[in-house]
Design a protein around this motif. Structure first.
Motif, PDB file in Angstrom:
ATOM      1  N   ARG A 103       0.829  -1.214   0.000  1.00 26.09           N
ATOM      2  CA  ARG A 103       0.000   0.000   0.000  1.00 26.09           C
ATOM      3  C   ARG A 103       0.855   1.253   0.000  1.00 26.09           C
ATOM      4  O   ARG A 103       0.499   2.265  -0.582  1.00 26.09           O
ATOM      5  N   GLU A 104       2.003   1.199   0.679  1.00 26.72           N
ATOM      6  CA  GLU A 104       2.825   2.403   0.777  1.00 26.72           C
ATOM      7  C   GLU A 104       3.920   2.443  -0.288  1.00 26.72           C
ATOM      8  O   GLU A 104       4.751   3.349  -0.293  1.00 26.72           O
ATOM      9  N   GLY A 105       3.918   1.446  -1.183  1.00 27.26           N
ATOM     10  CA  GLY A 105       4.919   1.428  -2.255  1.00 27.26           C
ATOM     11  C   GLY A 105       6.337   1.276  -1.741  1.00 27.26           C
ATOM     12  O   GLY A 105       7.268   1.864  -2.293  1.00 27.26           O
ATOM     13  N   LEU A 106       6.522   0.503  -0.678  1.00 28.39           N
ATOM     14  CA  LEU A 106       7.861   0.331  -0.102  1.00 28.39           C
ATOM     15  C   LEU A 106       8.411  -1.058  -0.384  1.00 28.39           C
ATOM     16  O   LEU A 106       7.660  -2.013  -0.516  1.00 28.39           O
ATOM     17  N   GLU A 107       9.740  -1.132  -0.451  1.00 24.66           N
ATOM     18  CA  GLU A 107      10.417  -2.421  -0.547  1.00 24.66           C
ATOM     19  C   GLU A 107      10.643  -2.934   0.876  1.00 24.66           C
ATOM     20  O   GLU A 107      10.670  -2.153   1.824  1.00 24.66           O
ATOM     21  N   ILE A 108      10.868  -4.241   0.993  1.00 27.12           N
ATOM     22  CA  ILE A 108      11.081  -4.825   2.313  1.00 27.12           C
ATOM     23  C   ILE A 108      12.261  -4.161   3.035  1.00 27.12           C
ATOM     24  O   ILE A 108      12.244  -3.970   4.245  1.00 27.12           O
ATOM     25  N   GLY A 109      13.272  -3.764   2.279  1.00 24.18           N
ATOM     26  CA  GLY A 109      14.440  -3.117   2.881  1.00 24.18           C
ATOM     27  C   GLY A 109      14.072  -1.828   3.612  1.00 24.18           C
ATOM     28  O   GLY A 109      14.792  -1.381   4.502  1.00 24.18           O
ATOM     29  N   ALA A 110      12.944  -1.220   3.231  1.00 21.81           N
ATOM     30  CA  ALA A 110      12.529   0.047   3.850  1.00 21.81           C
ATOM     31  C   ALA A 110      11.415  -0.174   4.875  1.00 21.81           C
ATOM     32  O   ALA A 110      10.763   0.769   5.300  1.00 21.81           O
ATOM     33  N   CYS A 111      11.206  -1.416   5.286  1.00 20.71           N
ATOM     34  CA  CYS A 111      10.126  -1.713   6.233  1.00 20.71           C
ATOM     35  C   CYS A 111      10.395  -1.039   7.570  1.00 20.71           C
ATOM     36  O   CYS A 111      11.453  -1.221   8.161  1.00 20.71           O
ATOM     37  N   PRO A 112       9.441  -0.240   8.059  1.00 14.89           N
ATOM     38  CA  PRO A 112       9.676   0.481   9.312  1.00 14.89           C
ATOM     39  C   PRO A 112       9.723  -0.419  10.546  1.00 14.89           C
ATOM     40  O   PRO A 112      10.200   0.019  11.590  1.00 14.89           O
ATOM     41  N   VAL A 113       9.230  -1.638  10.439  1.00 15.36           N
ATOM     42  CA  VAL A 113       9.265  -2.550  11.596  1.00 15.36           C
ATOM     43  C   VAL A 113      10.299  -3.640  11.313  1.00 15.36           C
ATOM     44  O   VAL A 113      10.106  -4.474  10.422  1.00 15.36           O
ATOM     45  N   ASP A 114      11.394  -3.625  12.050  1.00 18.38           N
ATOM     46  CA  ASP A 114      12.429  -4.623  11.770  1.00 18.38           C
ATOM     47  C   ASP A 114      12.030  -5.988  12.347  1.00 18.38           C
ATOM     48  O   ASP A 114      11.021  -6.111  13.049  1.00 18.38           O
ATOM     49  N   ALA A 115      12.831  -6.991  12.021  1.00 17.09           N
ATOM     50  CA  ALA A 115      12.485  -8.357  12.393  1.00 17.09           C
ATOM     51  C   ALA A 115      12.365  -8.508  13.907  1.00 17.09           C
ATOM     52  O   ALA A 115      11.449  -9.168  14.406  1.00 17.09           O
ATOM     53  N   ALA A 116      13.243  -7.854  14.661  1.00 18.28           N
ATOM     54  CA  ALA A 116      13.220  -8.010  16.117  1.00 18.28           C
ATOM     55  C   ALA A 116      11.917  -7.463  16.699  1.00 18.28           C
ATOM     56  O   ALA A 116      11.297  -8.084  17.568  1.00 18.28           O
ATOM     57  N   ARG A 117      11.490  -6.298  16.218  1.00 18.54           N
ATOM     58  CA  ARG A 117      10.264  -5.718  16.772  1.00 18.54           C
ATOM     59  C   ARG A 117       9.028  -6.522  16.372  1.00 18.54           C
ATOM     60  O   ARG A 117       8.103  -6.704  17.162  1.00 18.54           O
ATOM     61  N   LEU A 118       9.002  -7.010  15.127  1.00 22.22           N
ATOM     62  CA  LEU A 118       7.839  -7.812  14.739  1.00 22.22           C
ATOM     63  C   LEU A 118       7.812  -9.118  15.539  1.00 22.22           C
ATOM     64  O   LEU A 118       6.763  -9.537  16.038  1.00 22.22           O
ATOM     65  N   ALA A 119       8.974  -9.722  15.708  1.00 20.30           N
ATOM     66  CA  ALA A 119       9.030 -10.968  16.483  1.00 20.30           C
ATOM     67  C   ALA A 119       8.553 -10.711  17.913  1.00 20.30           C
ATOM     68  O   ALA A 119       7.859 -11.541  18.508  1.00 20.30           O
TER      69      ALA A 119
END
Ligand code: ADP
Ligand code: MG
Length: 479
Positions: free
Chosen positions: A357-373
Protein backbone atom coordinates in the motif's frame (compact mmCIF):
# COMPACT_ATOMS: atom_id res chain seq x y z
CA UNK A 1 -8.03 -25.30 -33.56
CA UNK A 2 -5.48 -26.34 -30.92
CA UNK A 3 -2.61 -24.04 -31.85
CA UNK A 4 0.55 -24.31 -29.79
CA UNK A 5 2.53 -21.16 -29.04
CA UNK A 6 6.30 -21.56 -28.73
CA UNK A 7 8.48 -18.94 -27.09
CA UNK A 8 12.20 -18.59 -26.54
CA UNK A 9 13.43 -15.64 -24.47
CA UNK A 10 16.70 -13.79 -24.73
CA UNK A 11 17.27 -11.62 -21.67
CA UNK A 12 19.84 -8.88 -21.38
CA UNK A 13 20.85 -8.31 -17.78
CA UNK A 14 23.20 -5.43 -17.03
CA UNK A 15 25.77 -6.70 -14.58
CA UNK A 16 26.15 -4.70 -11.38
CA UNK A 17 29.86 -3.89 -11.75
CA UNK A 18 30.99 -0.34 -11.03
CA UNK A 19 33.03 -0.11 -14.21
CA UNK A 20 32.35 -1.19 -17.78
CA UNK A 21 32.97 -4.51 -19.52
CA UNK A 22 36.17 -3.40 -21.28
CA UNK A 23 37.02 0.04 -19.84
CA UNK A 24 37.34 1.74 -16.47
CA UNK A 25 34.50 4.23 -16.91
CA UNK A 26 31.58 4.27 -14.54
CA UNK A 27 28.36 2.35 -15.21
CA UNK A 28 26.27 4.60 -12.90
CA UNK A 29 22.89 5.46 -14.39
CA UNK A 30 21.67 8.97 -15.10
CA UNK A 31 24.83 11.05 -15.69
CA UNK A 32 24.94 13.94 -18.19
CA UNK A 33 25.28 12.51 -21.73
CA UNK A 34 28.75 11.30 -22.65
CA UNK A 35 30.35 12.05 -19.28
CA UNK A 36 30.98 8.35 -18.72
CA UNK A 37 32.34 7.45 -22.13
CA UNK A 38 36.07 6.81 -22.27
CA UNK A 39 38.27 6.52 -25.33
CA UNK A 40 37.52 2.79 -25.37
CA UNK A 41 33.75 3.34 -25.21
CA UNK A 42 33.73 5.87 -28.04
CA UNK A 43 36.09 3.68 -30.08
CA UNK A 44 39.02 5.99 -30.68
CA UNK A 45 41.64 4.31 -32.88
CA UNK A 46 44.40 2.45 -31.10
CA UNK A 47 42.62 1.78 -27.81
CA UNK A 48 42.55 -1.73 -26.38
CA UNK A 49 39.77 -3.37 -24.39
CA UNK A 50 40.52 -5.15 -21.09
CA UNK A 51 37.93 -7.60 -19.75
CA UNK A 52 36.35 -6.80 -16.37
CA UNK A 53 37.04 -9.55 -13.84
CA UNK A 54 33.96 -8.64 -11.78
CA UNK A 55 31.71 -9.15 -14.79
CA UNK A 56 33.23 -12.58 -15.46
CA UNK A 57 32.71 -13.51 -11.82
CA UNK A 58 29.06 -12.54 -12.01
CA UNK A 59 28.63 -14.73 -15.08
CA UNK A 60 30.20 -17.61 -13.14
CA UNK A 61 27.81 -17.02 -10.23
CA UNK A 62 24.91 -17.22 -12.64
CA UNK A 63 26.26 -20.40 -14.24
CA UNK A 64 26.54 -22.02 -10.82
CA UNK A 65 23.05 -20.88 -9.82
CA UNK A 66 21.40 -22.50 -12.86
CA UNK A 67 23.62 -25.57 -12.93
CA UNK A 68 25.09 -24.70 -16.32
CA UNK A 69 28.52 -25.74 -17.43
CA UNK A 70 31.14 -23.06 -17.15
CA UNK A 71 33.51 -23.14 -20.08
CA UNK A 72 37.13 -23.25 -19.10
CA UNK A 73 37.90 -21.28 -22.25
CA UNK A 74 35.47 -18.89 -23.89
CA UNK A 75 36.08 -16.41 -26.68
CA UNK A 76 35.00 -12.82 -27.29
CA UNK A 77 33.83 -12.22 -30.83
CA UNK A 78 33.00 -9.18 -32.92
CA UNK A 79 29.40 -8.94 -34.08
CA UNK A 80 29.54 -6.49 -36.96
CA UNK A 81 26.71 -4.11 -37.72
CA UNK A 82 26.24 -0.41 -38.23
CA UNK A 83 24.14 1.66 -35.91
CA UNK A 84 24.74 5.24 -34.74
CA UNK A 85 24.92 4.26 -31.06
CA UNK A 86 27.66 1.70 -31.79
CA UNK A 87 30.69 3.73 -32.87
CA UNK A 88 33.08 0.77 -33.24
CA UNK A 89 30.89 -0.73 -35.96
CA UNK A 90 30.79 -3.95 -33.98
CA UNK A 91 29.64 -5.17 -30.60
CA UNK A 92 31.96 -7.35 -28.56
CA UNK A 93 30.00 -10.45 -27.65
CA UNK A 94 30.56 -14.17 -27.34
CA UNK A 95 29.41 -16.40 -30.13
CA UNK A 96 30.70 -19.90 -30.71
CA UNK A 97 32.20 -20.36 -27.28
CA UNK A 98 30.04 -18.66 -24.62
CA UNK A 99 31.08 -18.67 -20.97
CA UNK A 100 27.98 -20.61 -19.80
CA UNK A 101 26.22 -23.47 -21.60
CA UNK A 102 23.08 -25.33 -20.59
CA UNK A 103 21.53 -25.24 -17.15
CA UNK A 104 17.90 -24.65 -16.25
CA UNK A 105 15.68 -22.33 -14.29
CA UNK A 106 12.90 -23.58 -12.01
CA UNK A 107 9.65 -21.68 -12.33
CA UNK A 108 6.42 -22.08 -10.38
CA UNK A 109 3.74 -24.07 -12.20
CA UNK A 110 0.19 -25.15 -11.38
CA UNK A 111 1.39 -28.56 -10.20
CA UNK A 112 4.58 -27.49 -8.42
CA UNK A 113 7.59 -26.46 -10.45
CA UNK A 114 8.72 -26.60 -14.06
CA UNK A 115 12.30 -26.59 -15.23
CA UNK A 116 12.99 -24.31 -18.20
CA UNK A 117 16.10 -25.40 -20.12
CA UNK A 118 18.65 -22.71 -20.95
CA UNK A 119 20.72 -22.76 -24.10
CA UNK A 120 23.52 -20.49 -23.01
CA UNK A 121 24.52 -17.30 -21.26
CA UNK A 122 27.23 -15.10 -22.69
CA UNK A 123 29.04 -11.89 -21.84
CA UNK A 124 28.78 -8.86 -24.08
CA UNK A 125 28.72 -5.09 -24.00
CA UNK A 126 25.73 -2.78 -24.18
CA UNK A 127 25.39 -0.16 -26.92
CA UNK A 128 24.87 3.59 -26.41
CA UNK A 129 21.55 5.35 -26.78
CA UNK A 130 20.05 7.52 -29.47
CA UNK A 131 18.25 10.57 -28.09
CA UNK A 132 15.34 11.88 -30.11
CA UNK A 133 13.86 14.38 -27.70
CA UNK A 134 15.33 17.89 -27.42
CA UNK A 135 16.75 17.78 -30.94
CA UNK A 136 15.15 19.49 -33.92
CA UNK A 137 15.54 17.32 -37.01
CA UNK A 138 18.53 15.53 -35.51
CA UNK A 139 19.37 12.66 -33.23
CA UNK A 140 21.69 12.91 -30.24
CA UNK A 141 24.03 10.09 -29.27
CA UNK A 142 24.77 9.34 -25.61
CA UNK A 143 27.55 6.82 -25.13
CA UNK A 144 27.34 6.57 -21.34
CA UNK A 145 25.73 3.15 -21.65
CA UNK A 146 28.17 1.94 -24.34
CA UNK A 147 30.30 -0.83 -22.90
CA UNK A 148 28.10 -1.60 -19.87
CA UNK A 149 28.53 -5.33 -19.15
CA UNK A 150 25.62 -7.53 -20.15
CA UNK A 151 24.88 -11.16 -19.55
CA UNK A 152 22.61 -12.40 -22.33
CA UNK A 153 20.65 -15.41 -21.12
CA UNK A 154 18.98 -17.52 -23.80
CA UNK A 155 16.30 -20.18 -23.27
CA UNK A 156 15.51 -23.10 -25.48
CA UNK A 157 12.20 -22.67 -27.37
CA UNK A 158 10.48 -24.29 -24.40
CA UNK A 159 7.93 -21.78 -23.13
CA UNK A 160 4.38 -22.32 -24.29
CA UNK A 161 2.29 -19.36 -23.18
CA UNK A 162 2.59 -15.67 -22.44
CA UNK A 163 1.97 -16.35 -18.73
CA UNK A 164 4.67 -18.98 -18.62
CA UNK A 165 7.12 -16.61 -20.31
CA UNK A 166 6.34 -13.97 -17.69
CA UNK A 167 6.70 -16.44 -14.90
CA UNK A 168 10.13 -17.40 -16.29
CA UNK A 169 11.13 -13.74 -16.61
CA UNK A 170 10.06 -13.05 -13.02
CA UNK A 171 11.95 -16.05 -11.69
CA UNK A 172 15.07 -15.03 -13.63
CA UNK A 173 14.78 -11.44 -12.42
CA UNK A 174 14.47 -12.62 -8.80
CA UNK A 175 17.41 -15.03 -9.16
CA UNK A 176 19.73 -12.40 -10.66
CA UNK A 177 19.01 -10.07 -7.76
CA UNK A 178 19.27 -12.89 -5.26
CA UNK A 179 22.81 -13.74 -6.36
CA UNK A 180 23.78 -10.04 -6.58
CA UNK A 181 24.70 -9.95 -10.24
CA UNK A 182 22.14 -7.43 -11.55
CA UNK A 183 20.16 -4.71 -9.78
CA UNK A 184 17.06 -5.64 -11.80
CA UNK A 185 15.97 -2.02 -12.27
CA UNK A 186 13.67 -2.31 -15.26
CA UNK A 187 12.94 1.41 -15.62
CA UNK A 188 16.65 2.00 -16.03
CA UNK A 189 16.94 -0.84 -18.55
CA UNK A 190 18.95 -3.20 -16.35
CA UNK A 191 16.75 -6.14 -17.37
CA UNK A 192 15.26 -6.37 -20.90
CA UNK A 193 13.76 -9.28 -22.77
CA UNK A 194 13.50 -10.16 -26.44
CA UNK A 195 10.70 -12.63 -27.11
CA UNK A 196 10.95 -15.08 -30.00
CA UNK A 197 7.48 -16.30 -30.86
CA UNK A 198 6.21 -18.91 -33.28
CA UNK A 199 3.06 -21.00 -33.55
CA UNK A 200 2.24 -24.49 -34.81
CA UNK A 201 -0.94 -26.49 -35.11
CA UNK A 202 0.27 -29.40 -33.01
CA UNK A 203 2.94 -29.81 -30.43
CA UNK A 204 4.36 -32.66 -32.53
CA UNK A 205 4.80 -30.46 -35.68
CA UNK A 206 8.20 -28.95 -36.45
CA UNK A 207 8.73 -25.45 -35.06
CA UNK A 208 7.09 -22.64 -37.01
CA UNK A 209 8.84 -19.55 -38.33
CA UNK A 210 9.53 -17.14 -35.49
CA UNK A 211 9.37 -13.40 -35.07
CA UNK A 212 11.49 -11.67 -32.50
CA UNK A 213 10.01 -8.82 -30.46
CA UNK A 214 12.77 -6.61 -29.17
CA UNK A 215 13.41 -4.82 -25.90
CA UNK A 216 10.47 -5.55 -23.66
CA UNK A 217 11.25 -3.83 -20.39
CA UNK A 218 8.24 -4.66 -18.27
CA UNK A 219 6.52 -7.92 -17.40
CA UNK A 220 3.21 -6.51 -18.56
CA UNK A 221 4.56 -5.52 -21.97
CA UNK A 222 6.22 -8.92 -22.30
CA UNK A 223 2.91 -10.66 -21.70
CA UNK A 224 0.87 -8.39 -23.96
CA UNK A 225 3.43 -8.46 -26.77
CA UNK A 226 3.54 -12.27 -26.83
CA UNK A 227 -0.26 -12.53 -26.76
CA UNK A 228 -0.66 -10.18 -29.64
CA UNK A 229 2.13 -11.59 -31.71
CA UNK A 230 0.80 -15.15 -31.31
CA UNK A 231 -2.70 -14.07 -32.28
CA UNK A 232 -1.34 -12.15 -35.30
CA UNK A 233 0.55 -15.22 -36.53
CA UNK A 234 -2.41 -17.56 -36.02
CA UNK A 235 -4.77 -15.25 -37.91
CA UNK A 236 -2.21 -14.81 -40.69
CA UNK A 237 -1.84 -18.57 -41.17
CA UNK A 238 -5.57 -19.25 -40.88
CA UNK A 239 -6.10 -16.67 -43.63
CA UNK A 240 -3.73 -18.64 -45.85
CA UNK A 241 -0.67 -16.44 -45.28
CA UNK A 242 2.83 -17.27 -44.08
CA UNK A 243 4.85 -15.85 -41.20
CA UNK A 244 8.03 -14.09 -42.32
CA UNK A 245 11.03 -14.25 -40.03
CA UNK A 246 11.49 -10.69 -38.83
CA UNK A 247 12.25 -8.44 -35.93
CA UNK A 248 9.25 -6.59 -34.59
CA UNK A 249 8.61 -3.85 -32.07
CA UNK A 250 5.81 -3.81 -29.55
CA UNK A 251 3.91 -0.56 -29.25
CA UNK A 252 2.17 -0.49 -25.86
CA UNK A 253 0.12 2.59 -26.75
CA UNK A 254 -1.54 0.81 -29.65
CA UNK A 255 -1.16 -2.66 -28.14
CA UNK A 256 0.25 -4.18 -31.33
CA UNK A 257 3.54 -5.37 -32.77
CA UNK A 258 4.87 -4.03 -36.04
CA UNK A 259 7.83 -4.86 -38.23
CA UNK A 260 11.17 -3.20 -37.52
CA UNK A 261 13.42 -5.04 -39.97
CA UNK A 262 13.68 -8.43 -41.59
CA UNK A 263 15.60 -10.72 -39.32
CA UNK A 264 19.29 -11.12 -40.02
CA UNK A 265 20.84 -14.54 -39.91
CA UNK A 266 23.95 -15.05 -37.86
CA UNK A 267 26.14 -15.06 -40.98
CA UNK A 268 25.07 -11.49 -41.76
CA UNK A 269 27.03 -10.32 -38.73
CA UNK A 270 30.34 -11.76 -39.93
CA UNK A 271 31.25 -12.87 -36.44
CA UNK A 272 34.93 -13.48 -35.82
CA UNK A 273 37.11 -13.78 -32.69
CA UNK A 274 38.17 -10.35 -31.44
CA UNK A 275 41.95 -10.13 -32.04
CA UNK A 276 42.23 -7.47 -29.29
CA UNK A 277 41.13 -9.85 -26.55
CA UNK A 278 42.71 -13.07 -25.32
CA UNK A 279 40.44 -16.07 -24.88
CA UNK A 280 38.87 -15.91 -21.46
CA UNK A 281 40.24 -18.58 -19.17
CA UNK A 282 38.23 -19.64 -16.13
CA UNK A 283 40.22 -22.09 -14.01
CA UNK A 284 38.51 -24.68 -11.78
CA UNK A 285 40.07 -22.90 -8.77
CA UNK A 286 38.39 -19.69 -9.76
CA UNK A 287 35.04 -21.45 -10.11
CA UNK A 288 35.49 -23.05 -6.68
CA UNK A 289 36.32 -19.74 -5.01
CA UNK A 290 33.17 -18.19 -6.52
CA UNK A 291 31.13 -21.21 -5.44
CA UNK A 292 32.37 -20.80 -1.87
CA UNK A 293 30.81 -17.33 -1.77
CA UNK A 294 27.42 -18.29 -3.18
CA UNK A 295 24.40 -17.69 -0.93
CA UNK A 296 21.82 -20.41 -0.38
CA UNK A 297 19.70 -20.37 -3.55
CA UNK A 298 15.96 -19.68 -3.54
CA UNK A 299 14.96 -23.20 -4.62
CA UNK A 300 17.02 -24.75 -1.82
CA UNK A 301 15.61 -22.30 0.70
CA UNK A 302 12.05 -23.04 -0.45
CA UNK A 303 12.40 -26.72 0.20
CA UNK A 304 14.09 -26.03 3.53
CA UNK A 305 11.25 -23.74 4.66
CA UNK A 306 8.70 -26.33 3.59
CA UNK A 307 10.63 -29.22 5.15
CA UNK A 308 12.04 -27.83 8.40
CA UNK A 309 9.37 -25.27 9.21
CA UNK A 310 6.39 -27.03 7.65
CA UNK A 311 5.35 -24.07 5.50
CA UNK A 312 3.05 -24.59 2.51
CA UNK A 313 4.86 -24.56 -0.86
CA UNK A 314 2.97 -21.42 -1.85
CA UNK A 315 4.04 -19.58 1.32
CA UNK A 316 7.64 -20.68 0.89
CA UNK A 317 7.58 -19.36 -2.68
CA UNK A 318 6.24 -15.95 -1.61
CA UNK A 319 8.71 -15.65 1.25
CA UNK A 320 11.66 -16.40 -1.02
CA UNK A 321 10.58 -13.77 -3.54
CA UNK A 322 13.72 -11.80 -2.71
CA UNK A 323 16.72 -12.42 -0.55
CA UNK A 324 15.87 -9.44 1.69
CA UNK A 325 12.37 -10.78 2.31
CA UNK A 326 13.65 -14.29 2.99
CA UNK A 327 16.21 -12.92 5.42
CA UNK A 328 13.55 -10.88 7.19
CA UNK A 329 11.26 -13.85 7.53
CA UNK A 330 14.03 -16.11 8.80
CA UNK A 331 15.11 -13.55 11.39
CA UNK A 332 11.56 -13.53 12.75
CA UNK A 333 10.96 -17.27 12.58
CA UNK A 334 14.24 -17.99 14.39
CA UNK A 335 13.01 -15.86 17.32
CA UNK A 336 9.69 -17.75 17.48
CA UNK A 337 10.53 -21.45 17.68
CA UNK A 338 7.51 -23.55 16.76
CA UNK A 339 5.56 -20.59 15.41
CA UNK A 340 6.85 -20.35 11.84
CA UNK A 341 3.33 -20.38 10.42
CA UNK A 342 2.29 -17.45 12.58
CA UNK A 343 5.37 -15.56 11.39
CA UNK A 344 4.65 -16.48 7.74
CA UNK A 345 1.04 -15.33 7.98
CA UNK A 346 1.97 -11.99 9.48
CA UNK A 347 4.80 -11.30 7.06
CA UNK A 348 2.74 -12.25 4.00
CA UNK A 349 -0.45 -10.60 5.17
CA UNK A 350 0.15 -7.55 7.34
CA UNK A 351 3.73 -6.67 6.41
CA UNK A 352 3.62 -7.25 2.63
CA UNK A 353 0.14 -5.70 2.50
CA UNK A 354 1.27 -2.52 4.26
CA UNK A 355 4.48 -2.29 2.23
CA UNK A 356 2.49 -2.71 -0.95
CA UNK A 357 0.00 0.00 0.00
CA UNK A 358 2.83 2.40 0.78
CA UNK A 359 4.92 1.43 -2.25
CA UNK A 360 7.86 0.33 -0.10
CA UNK A 361 10.42 -2.42 -0.55
CA UNK A 362 11.08 -4.83 2.31
CA UNK A 363 14.44 -3.12 2.88
CA UNK A 364 12.53 0.05 3.85
CA UNK A 365 10.13 -1.71 6.23
CA UNK A 366 9.68 0.48 9.31
CA UNK A 367 9.26 -2.55 11.60
CA UNK A 368 12.43 -4.62 11.77
CA UNK A 369 12.49 -8.36 12.39
CA UNK A 370 13.22 -8.01 16.12
CA UNK A 371 10.26 -5.72 16.77
CA UNK A 372 7.84 -7.81 14.74
CA UNK A 373 9.03 -10.97 16.48
CA UNK A 374 8.47 -9.20 19.82
CA UNK A 375 4.87 -8.55 18.87
CA UNK A 376 4.25 -12.06 17.55
CA UNK A 377 5.62 -13.54 20.77
CA UNK A 378 2.77 -11.74 22.56
CA UNK A 379 0.25 -13.13 20.10
CA UNK A 380 1.66 -16.62 20.55
CA UNK A 381 1.50 -16.47 24.38
CA UNK A 382 -2.01 -15.01 24.39
CA UNK A 383 -1.09 -11.61 25.87
CA UNK A 384 -2.86 -9.88 22.99
CA UNK A 385 -5.47 -11.07 20.51
CA UNK A 386 -4.79 -10.99 16.78
CA UNK A 387 -7.04 -7.97 16.47
CA UNK A 388 -5.27 -6.00 19.17
CA UNK A 389 -1.93 -7.03 17.68
CA UNK A 390 -2.84 -5.17 14.48
CA UNK A 391 -3.40 -2.05 16.53
CA UNK A 392 0.00 -2.56 18.15
CA UNK A 393 1.53 -3.04 14.70
CA UNK A 394 0.12 0.36 13.68
CA UNK A 395 2.06 1.86 16.56
CA UNK A 396 5.24 -0.04 15.71
CA UNK A 397 4.90 1.07 12.09
CA UNK A 398 4.88 4.75 12.93
CA UNK A 399 7.06 4.75 16.04
CA UNK A 400 10.18 3.26 17.54
CA UNK A 401 8.84 1.49 20.66
CA UNK A 402 8.81 -2.25 21.17
CA UNK A 403 5.56 -4.19 21.20
CA UNK A 404 5.80 -4.71 24.98
CA UNK A 405 6.16 -0.97 25.53
CA UNK A 406 3.07 -0.25 23.41
CA UNK A 407 1.03 -2.99 25.12
CA UNK A 408 2.05 -1.70 28.57
CA UNK A 409 1.53 1.97 27.82
CA UNK A 410 -1.90 1.45 26.30
CA UNK A 411 -3.06 -1.25 28.71
CA UNK A 412 -3.79 -3.64 25.85
CA UNK A 413 -3.07 -6.86 27.69
CA UNK A 414 -5.74 -9.39 26.84
CA UNK A 415 -7.93 -10.38 29.78
CA UNK A 416 -7.29 -14.10 30.12
CA UNK A 417 -7.96 -14.14 33.85
CA UNK A 418 -11.10 -16.28 34.00
CA UNK A 419 -12.11 -14.82 37.39
CA UNK A 420 -12.14 -11.31 35.95
CA UNK A 421 -13.96 -12.42 32.80
CA UNK A 422 -16.52 -14.35 34.83
CA UNK A 423 -17.49 -11.25 36.80
CA UNK A 424 -17.98 -9.30 33.56
CA UNK A 425 -20.03 -12.06 31.94
CA UNK A 426 -22.21 -12.58 35.00
CA UNK A 427 -22.99 -8.85 34.86
CA UNK A 428 -23.98 -9.03 31.20
CA UNK A 429 -26.27 -12.02 31.71
CA UNK A 430 -27.92 -10.31 34.71
CA UNK A 431 -28.58 -7.13 32.70
CA UNK A 432 -30.08 -8.95 29.71
CA UNK A 433 -32.62 -11.47 31.03
CA UNK A 434 -34.79 -11.26 27.88
CA UNK A 435 -31.91 -12.32 25.61
CA UNK A 436 -30.95 -15.09 28.03
CA UNK A 437 -34.49 -16.42 27.81
CA UNK A 438 -34.47 -16.22 23.99
CA UNK A 439 -31.22 -18.16 23.82
CA UNK A 440 -32.47 -20.80 26.20
CA UNK A 441 -35.63 -21.00 24.13
CA UNK A 442 -33.49 -22.15 21.17
CA UNK A 443 -32.53 -18.92 19.41
CA UNK A 444 -28.85 -19.70 18.76
CA UNK A 445 -28.14 -16.40 17.08
CA UNK A 446 -28.39 -14.48 20.33
CA UNK A 447 -25.05 -16.02 21.32
CA UNK A 448 -23.30 -13.49 19.10
CA UNK A 449 -25.00 -10.70 21.02
CA UNK A 450 -23.41 -11.88 24.29
CA UNK A 451 -19.96 -12.24 22.71
CA UNK A 452 -20.25 -8.70 21.36
CA UNK A 453 -21.34 -7.34 24.72
CA UNK A 454 -18.46 -9.10 26.50
CA UNK A 455 -15.89 -7.77 24.04
CA UNK A 456 -17.34 -4.32 24.39
CA UNK A 457 -17.23 -4.50 28.16
CA UNK A 458 -13.56 -5.54 28.03
CA UNK A 459 -12.81 -2.92 25.35
CA UNK A 460 -11.76 -5.68 22.99
CA UNK A 461 -9.32 -7.19 25.44
CA UNK A 462 -11.25 -10.29 26.46
CA UNK A 463 -9.54 -13.48 25.34
CA UNK A 464 -12.06 -14.58 22.67
CA UNK A 465 -11.66 -18.31 23.29
CA UNK A 466 -12.25 -17.87 27.02
CA UNK A 467 -15.17 -15.50 26.53
CA UNK A 468 -16.78 -18.10 24.30
CA UNK A 469 -16.15 -20.96 26.69
CA UNK A 470 -17.46 -19.05 29.72
CA UNK A 471 -20.61 -17.95 27.91
CA UNK A 472 -21.34 -21.46 26.72
CA UNK A 473 -20.96 -22.79 30.21
CA UNK A 474 -23.07 -20.09 31.89
CA UNK A 475 -25.84 -20.33 29.29
CA UNK A 476 -25.86 -24.08 29.53
CA UNK A 477 -25.08 -24.37 25.81
CA UNK A 478 -22.67 -27.24 26.38
CA UNK A 479 -25.24 -29.36 28.09
P1 ADP B 1 19.26 -14.94 -32.51
O1 ADP B 1 17.89 -14.44 -32.20
O2 ADP B 1 20.28 -14.04 -31.88
O3 ADP B 1 19.46 -15.20 -33.94
P2 ADP B 1 18.96 -17.81 -31.90
O4 ADP B 1 18.73 -18.16 -33.29
O5 ADP B 1 19.91 -18.68 -31.15
O6 ADP B 1 19.49 -16.33 -31.71
O7 ADP B 1 17.56 -17.88 -31.15
C1 ADP B 1 17.25 -17.03 -30.15
C2 ADP B 1 16.02 -17.47 -29.38
O8 ADP B 1 14.97 -17.85 -30.25
C3 ADP B 1 16.25 -18.64 -28.45
O9 ADP B 1 15.68 -18.31 -27.20
C4 ADP B 1 15.49 -19.77 -29.10
O10 ADP B 1 14.96 -20.65 -28.13
C5 ADP B 1 14.38 -19.04 -29.78
N1 ADP B 1 13.83 -19.74 -30.94
C6 ADP B 1 14.49 -20.32 -31.95
N2 ADP B 1 13.63 -20.85 -32.85
C7 ADP B 1 12.37 -20.58 -32.39
C8 ADP B 1 11.05 -20.84 -32.90
N3 ADP B 1 10.85 -21.46 -34.03
N4 ADP B 1 10.02 -20.39 -32.15
C9 ADP B 1 10.21 -19.75 -30.99
N5 ADP B 1 11.42 -19.48 -30.50
C10 ADP B 1 12.50 -19.88 -31.17
MG1 MG C 1 17.85 -12.70 -30.89
Amino acid sequence: MPWQIVIGLETHAQLSTRSKMFSGSSTAFGAEPNRQASAVDIALPGVLPVANRGAVERAIRFGLAVGGSIRRRSVFARKNYFYPDLPKGYQISQYELPIIEGGALLIPAADGERSIPLTRAHLEEDAGKSLHEDFQGATGIDLNRAGTPLLEIVTEPALTSAEEAVSYARALHALLRWIDVCDGNMQEGSFRCDANVSVRRNASDPLGTRCEIKNLNSFRFLEQAIRHEARRQIELIEDGGRVRQETRLYDPDRDETRPMRSKEDAHDYRYFPDPDLLPLEVTPDWVESVRAQMPELPAAMRSRLAGELGLAAYDAAILTGSRELARYFEAIASRLPGNAKLAANWVMGEILGRLNREGLEIGACPVDAARLAGLLARVADGTVSGKTAKEVLDALWSGTETADEVIQARGLTQISDSGELEVIIDGILAQNPAQVAEFRGGKQKVFGFFVGAAMKATRGKGNPAQVNALLRRKLGADA
